[in-house]
Scaffold this motif. Structure first.
Motif: not given
Lengths: 517, 519
Positions: B95-98, B136-141, B52-53
């Motif tokens: 960033x979320x929408x992108x 954190x949520x992305x890392x552990x998704x 993620x940028x």
């Protein structure tokens, strides 16, 4: 006998046969009153104070002021800044609107409303209030929804009809109301803004398959159709309706203004629901050092000004006798404040009922605040919210007591909130008995005595709850003659701590805070 | 045993899987899945996402810590600078929408949103904290649920959102402990007695709140949460019979880990999270058959894999049940899904200029917030109502009000893109039509678009209804004539515009029917 609907126009047509078949005495007089007058135009406006309102910072119990100030030293409202509602109730200084309502005889305050075995989770507690059930009971339908279900079986199929051209309930917001959830469908239509109504195309409908796709798509199709069908009626009502007084420029006030326009424009919708969020004031309920300003003050001002303007508008429009307003909140807050200038989930809270057809005043007594408040202690329950709902159903919508018990709960207690409004209706409800209740010794060791005097023979119920509203003991539930009675209560099995003894004598309630050593 | 799907792998199955795991798959993405085959498609879906940028300022030049084009992440915030919070936050929203637009390959975006809806935070903390939280949520998704729960428990954003930072030794605040049990891990069961919710009791809430005392997050300071030993309740905490009367001994800064380990010893945790995943990806009706045949085996896989999410989730998405024809199309699109089922499926062009693109996302962000969905503004700690509120569930998205606003949002897309980036053509419908197999044949065209837009095949009367918006009252061959006229004169503006207008009518007819709300 299944009582016919107050809502159905057709019920008026069948009236003569209906009355002919039964003795008048068999009917509740308020039902009779409603029907004879063709009085099927009553409207209920529900205001959800979402998050759990701090009743102790809204209606301050002056008789326990010092104890309250001790329990919440960082956020109590200074006594000299409170508005004087009664000798013993000081209002939050931002609640001028409510003070005016009270002074004008347009407000009934019901103290200590909750339910036994308080659940302090927002979601579950909101579900309990919306569905109108006991703490351990689960229903997927709302309390008004069950009533609508009985009156309009088969809904939504076929609706709107000539007899019922308007939505039964409207939510002014994005979501429909859980209160109006019926078995098959929700009886409320959500509208954000009148301009976004109707014009939805359903294309060519294909048969709905008998699977989850069919079920969900069917709901969407149905929403489209209902929206279209009701749109024109709603838009016309708003256009032809009126609003006379100035409303504050807040979202809740503007929604109430739209409701006034719809009602005056002839919309036959029975229930309107609006929600004001933000009452979950765990932190920053007030501004540090300035307890009369902050989050809670803003919310109360917004609400208070809005409902006062609404009530004045209804009077000016001469429709005030058709409209009843009621606030509710999923729970009150703990008596002791937290270190973050906020308050945590508690038990009971007051409910406001406003309108022109109410028994204005205060029902119930101020919450009792002790000198040593338990960290988890909430305000004790005096009235079950289901009894408030049920009383509104009976006296406002003319639902029979038997049906109310069926929709809500068997232990329903009628509360005289509503009067018949400029009529000579011979209300045949039992009067509220005069009672005095003492409980001693306090503190107690292993047992105490409840001494009760009543001027009428009544069914007497005595229960004991703990500091979080959990029912720990049921003492008695039986009929007692008029006069004085002494009822011994054994407390051997109770842990040391604070308890609330709730004594219900017919329509009268008294809650006493007891301490076990 | 969760029966794996072994049937054919064609457009219908690929589109179904991609609609549920990415946002608004377009024709090319579905074709890619067909080319890759089912195995390959799953490999792609579960592969590592592009990094993620970092959010960067695009129009805000008042922050001495970072200029335009530079990131503010990790840099202190000076809150005397006007609008600095909004300047930072909007780049998080964007960033979320992108991400939902750019990553059309992996399940990451859908899953991170799931975790945002599970471990809710909403309007609390600071941009730096929240950025860290979402990372954190992305890392552990797809990672270890137990470990993730531990990290979340002492995360600054969560400590602030659920008042963990106000949970003091002498004044415990039960908010986090309660939600940890009720929503995040084991879930609330039926009331079995006073204060007893079958899976845990009020006693456990109180005990766990005490065990979690001592953690503190400064609102303004961008550093990890601190553990203040003097504010930690060092007494022993007695759990109820629901946790086998275990005792939590004082373990200082490590005590929270022990708490979570104790909770995760209970199998119910695996069932609870599997129900949440099922509701997010499949359907909400958790009837006894689904419990026995889907949730139980899925939960078993989760436990067998030490609470690593991926194997259990993959088993669900690879199952016969997931691909069963009767289970397709049963979800009502949420706001993001709805928006991107147009925006991505129609290949709407985004402005090339970065700042313009950011401005565009921000407008869409606020429009979608109005429709009831935006990150960091979730109505309650239980998440969006559609994924927990019985009996309405997904239907919560659909009201007279929201449906009209949804359509309106689509009608505004071109205008918004033109507003932020004059000259950029957002929607090019002709290009979509041209990409179809047989665009000159009106029936084939509409059916193929139907396959792209709807989860189930349209009926002949429906096809004819849409045909009416394209060639009202005319025989089918007239479309062929018109379309071939365009192909012969692609640069003739009048011919082009005429046919574009017709196609626009068709597309809008197709997205305004109730079927388009389904996926």
């Amino acid at each position: 006998m299944k009582r016919r609907s107050f809502l159905k126009k057709s019920s008026l047509v069948t009236l003569p046969t209906f009355l002919g078949g039964y003795e008048l005495a068999a009917l509740s007089s308020s039902n009779l009153f409603n029907m004879v007058n063709g009085d099927d135009d009553k409207v209920l406006v529900l205001i959800d104070m979402n998050g759990g309102n701090d009743g102790l910072a809204s209606f301050v119990p002056l008789d326990y002021f010092d104890n309250l100030a001790n329990a919440r030293p960082n956020l109590y409202l200074p006594q000299n800044q409170l508005l004087t509602m009664t000798d013993t109730i000081g209002l939050h200084p931002e609640m001028e609107g409510v003070n005016n309502l009270y002074d004008n005889g347009n407000l009934t305050l019901v103290q200590g409303v909750a339910y036994p075995d308080q659940n302090r989770s927002h979601f579950r507690s909101a579900d309990i209030w919306n569905t109108g059930v006991k703490a351990d009971e689960f229903k997927s339908t709302g309390w008004m929804g069950r009533y609508f279900d009985d009156e309009f079986p088969g809904y939504p199929g076929g609706y709107p009809t000539d007899d019922c051209p308007d939505p039964f309930a409207l939510t002014l917001g994005k979501s429909v109301s859980g209160t109006c959830q019926g078995a098959n469908s929700n009886f409320s239509l959500a509208i954000l803004d009148v301009e976004y109504l109707g014009g939805l195309t359903t294309g060519v409908e294909a048969p709905l398959p008998n699977d989850c796709y069919g079920a969900e798509l069917g709901y969407v199709v149905d929403t489209f159709k209902k929206s279209n069908a009701y749109a024109e009626r709603i838009v016309n009502a708003v256009d032809s309706g009126n609003s006379i007084v100035d409303y504050p420029d807040t979202s809740i006030a503007q929604r109430l203004k739209t409701i006034a326009q719809m009602i005056s424009g002839g919309l036959q919708t029975k229930v309107f629901v609006i929600r004001q969020g933000g009452y979950d004031t765990h932190a920053d309920q007030i501004v540090e050092g300035n307890p009369t300003v902050g989050l809670h003050a803003e919310l109360l001002k917004e609400l208070s000004d809005a409902i006062f303007a609404f009530q004045e508008d209804l009077k000016a429009l001469n429709i005030d006798q058709r409209v009843l307003g009621m606030t509710f909140s999923e729970f009150g807050r703990k008596i002791i404040s937290n270190a973050g200038l906020g308050t945590d989930h508690g038990t009971a809270a007051p409910m406001m009922i406003f309108g022109s057809c109410i028994n204005a005043g205060v029902i119930g007594s101020n919450p009792e605040i002790g000198t040593n408040v338990d960290i988890d202690e909430g305000v004790a329950m005096q009235y079950d919210f289901k009894s408030v709902y049920g009383s509104v159903m009976m006296d406002w919508f003319g639902v029979s007591e038997a049906d109310v018990r069926n929709y809500l709960f068997e232990d329903f207690q009628h509360i005289p909130i509503i009067n018949a409004c400029n009529t000579t209706s011979t209300n045949n409800f039992d009067p509220v008995p005069n009672i005095t209740v003492n409980s001693f010794p306090n503190p107690f060791n292993n047992q105490f005595t409840v001494e009760l005097t009543t001027d009428r023979s009544e069914t007497v119920r005595i229960d004991v709850a703990d500091v979080v509203g959990k029912m720990v003991k049921s003492i008695t539930n039986r009929s007692l003659n008029r006069g004085q009675h002494q009822i011994p209560v054994s407390g051997h099995d109770l842990n040391p701590g604070i308890y609330f003894v709730r004594v219900q004598v017919g329509k009268a309630v008294k809650t006493i805070r007891m301490v076990k050593k | 045993m969760l029966q794996p799907y072994t049937g054919p792998w064609n457009f219908e199955q690929a589109a179904h899987l991609l609609r549920r795991t990415t946002f608004g798959p377009n024709k090319a993405r579905i074709q890619q899945a067909l080319d890759e085959g089912m195995e390959g498609t799953f490999q792609t879906l579960f592969s590592a996402p592009p990094p993620r940028d970092l959010p960067v300022y695009y129009d805000f030049d008042l922050d001495p810590q970072a200029g335009i084009g530079e990131t503010w992440v990790g840099k202190p915030i000076d809150d005397t600078i006007p609008d600095i919070y909004f300047a930072r936050y909007k780049t998080v929203f964007n960033g979320w929408l992108r991400g939902m637009r750019q990553d059309n390959q992996t399940i990451t975006e859908r899953l991170t949103l799931f975790w945002h809806n599970h471990f809710v935070i909403s309007e609390s903390g600071t941009p730096n904290m929240n950025w860290k939280y979402f990372s954190l949520l992305r890392e552990f998704a797809l990672g270890n649920f137990r470990e993730m729960t531990k990290r979340v428990t002492i995360d600054q954003s969560m400590l602030i959102y659920l008042n963990g930072t106000l949970n003091f030794k002498d004044e415990p605040n039960e908010n986090y402990a309660r939600e940890l049990l009720e929503l995040f891990t084991i879930g609330k069961g039926p009331l079995a007695g006073p204060g007893d919710y079958t899976h845990y009791t009020e006693q456990d809430v109180a005990a766990i709140a005490r065990a979690l005392t001592g953690w503190f997050a400064w609102v303004q300071v961008p550093q990890p949460a601190q553990f203040w030993i003097w504010n930690h309740d060092t007494g022993t905490k007695q759990l109820s019979h629901r946790f086998d009367n275990q005792v939590i001994q004082n373990a200082g800064a490590d005590e929270y880990k022990n708490v979570i380990d104790i909770i995760f010893e209970k199998e119910e945790v695996s069932r609870h999270i599997c129900r949440r995943l099922y509701t997010w990806f499949v359907y909400y009706d958790l009837n006894p058959t689904i419990e026995a045949e889907v949730i139980e085996p899925m939960a078993q896989i989760l436990r067998d894999n030490d609470y690593n999410i991926q194997p259990a989730l993959e088993a669900l998405l690879r199952s016969q049940h997931f691909f069963d024809a009767s289970m397709q199309g049963c979800m009502i699109k949420n706001v993001f899904e709805y928006f991107f089922s147009v925006f991505n499926t129609w290949n709407v062009s985004i402005p090339e200029d970065f700042a313009e693109e950011q401005m565009m996302w921000l407008i869409f962000h606020f429009d979608m917030q109005e429709l009831g969905m935006s990150v960091m503004s979730i109505p309650s700690v239980a998440g969006w109502r559609a994924y927990h509120q019985a009996p309405v569930f997904y239907r919560d998205w659909i009201t007279s009000a929201s449906v009209a606003l949804r359509t309106e949002l689509i009608t505004k897309i071109n205008g918004i893109i033109n507003y932020v980036s004059p000259g950029t053509v957002g929607i090019d419908l002709l290009q979509i039509v041209e990409s179809m197999e047989n665009p000159a044949d009106v029936n084939s065209l509409i059916e193929e678009l139907g396959g792209l837009f709807y989860p189930r095949a349209m009926t002949l009367p429906q096809r004819d209804y849409f045909k009416e918006s394209l060639i009202p009252g005319l025989p089918d061959f007239e479309w062929t004539v018109e379309y071939e006229e365009y192909l012969a004169n692609p640069n003739n503006q009048m011919v082009r515009q005429t046919i574009e207008l017709k196609i626009l009518g068709l597309f809008f007819a197709m997205i305004t029917v109730p079927e388009f709300q389904m996926m």
